[in-house]
Design a protein around this motif. Sequence first.
Motif, mmCIF file in Angstrom:
data_model
loop_
_atom_site.group_PDB
_atom_site.id
_atom_site.type_symbol
_atom_site.label_atom_id
_atom_site.label_comp_id
_atom_site.label_asym_id
_atom_site.label_seq_id
_atom_site.Cartn_x
_atom_site.Cartn_y
_atom_site.Cartn_z
ATOM 1 N N VAL A 172 0.874 -1.230 0.001
ATOM 2 C CA VAL A 172 -0.116 0.122 0.093
ATOM 3 C C VAL A 172 0.870 1.219 0.133
ATOM 4 O O VAL A 172 0.629 2.314 -0.690
ATOM 5 N N GLY A 173 1.790 1.091 0.758
ATOM 6 C CA GLY A 173 2.809 2.411 0.934
ATOM 7 C C GLY A 173 3.863 1.862 1.752
ATOM 8 O O GLY A 173 4.215 1.150 2.137
ATOM 9 N N ARG A 174 4.532 3.030 2.209
ATOM 10 C CA ARG A 174 5.758 2.949 2.785
ATOM 11 C C ARG A 174 6.081 4.084 3.632
ATOM 12 O O ARG A 174 6.046 5.252 3.308
ATOM 13 N N PHE A 175 6.758 4.166 5.007
ATOM 14 C CA PHE A 175 7.424 5.054 5.666
ATOM 15 C C PHE A 175 8.791 5.034 5.625
ATOM 16 O O PHE A 175 9.300 3.830 5.955
ATOM 17 N N ASP A 176 9.558 5.887 5.142
ATOM 18 C CA ASP A 176 10.916 5.958 5.362
ATOM 19 C C ASP A 176 11.384 7.113 6.408
ATOM 20 O O ASP A 176 11.098 8.206 6.630
ATOM 21 N N VAL A 177 12.134 6.554 7.696
ATOM 22 C CA VAL A 177 12.318 7.114 8.874
ATOM 23 C C VAL A 177 13.796 7.337 8.853
ATOM 24 O O VAL A 177 14.576 6.466 8.610
ATOM 25 N N THR A 178 14.442 8.572 8.951
ATOM 26 C CA THR A 178 15.492 8.849 8.843
ATOM 27 C C THR A 178 16.009 8.963 10.825
ATOM 28 O O THR A 178 15.031 9.250 11.375
ATOM 29 N N SER A 179 17.175 9.113 10.940
ATOM 30 C CA SER A 179 17.615 9.042 12.181
ATOM 31 C C SER A 179 17.214 10.644 12.725
ATOM 32 O O SER A 179 17.278 11.442 11.928
ATOM 33 N N ARG A 180 17.147 10.571 14.153
ATOM 34 C CA ARG A 180 16.646 12.016 14.832
ATOM 35 C C ARG A 180 17.776 12.843 14.972
ATOM 36 O O ARG A 180 19.047 12.529 15.055
#
Length: 132
Positions: free
Chosen positions: A124-132
Motif C-alpha cells: 500500500v505504501g511505505r514510511f521512510d524514517v531517518t535518524s533523529r
Amino acid sequence: PRLQALLDVDLRVVLEWNTAATDLDLWIDQPDAERAYFGNRRTSIGGRISNDMTRGFGPEEYLLRRAIPGSYGIRVNVFASDPINPNGSTTVTAHLYRDFGRPTQREETIELELKPAETGASLVGRFDVTSR
C-alpha cells in the motif's frame, strides 16, 4: 480524567475497506525485519496492531510511539473476500500519519482497489524514517 492521556506516536496507520464479509489484514514490515500483523500484535520495537477485524469494513490500526530509522512497508493481505459481493471490487483506504497527536502531524491517504478474485498481500505504501 486520570486515565485520559495524549496518544502521540511517531507512526500510525489506519486501514479500512468498503465491503462486508471481507477479511483484510494490515501488515507492517518494520526495518528490523519483524512483521506486525494479527499473529504478532506487539513487536520488539514497540509496534502495536489492533484487533483483527474479520467481518468487513475494519478498521485495523498500527501504532508506533518511537520509530527506529529505516523503511516500514505497509501491506494489505486479502485473507477472505466476500464471495457474493454484487458490487465487485473492494476499495481499501489507508490513512498514514506521521507525528500523530502532535503539532507537526502529517497525514497521507492512499486508496487501493482490490478485484473480487484477488488474494495475497499488496504493498500500500511505505514510511521512510531517518535518524533523529
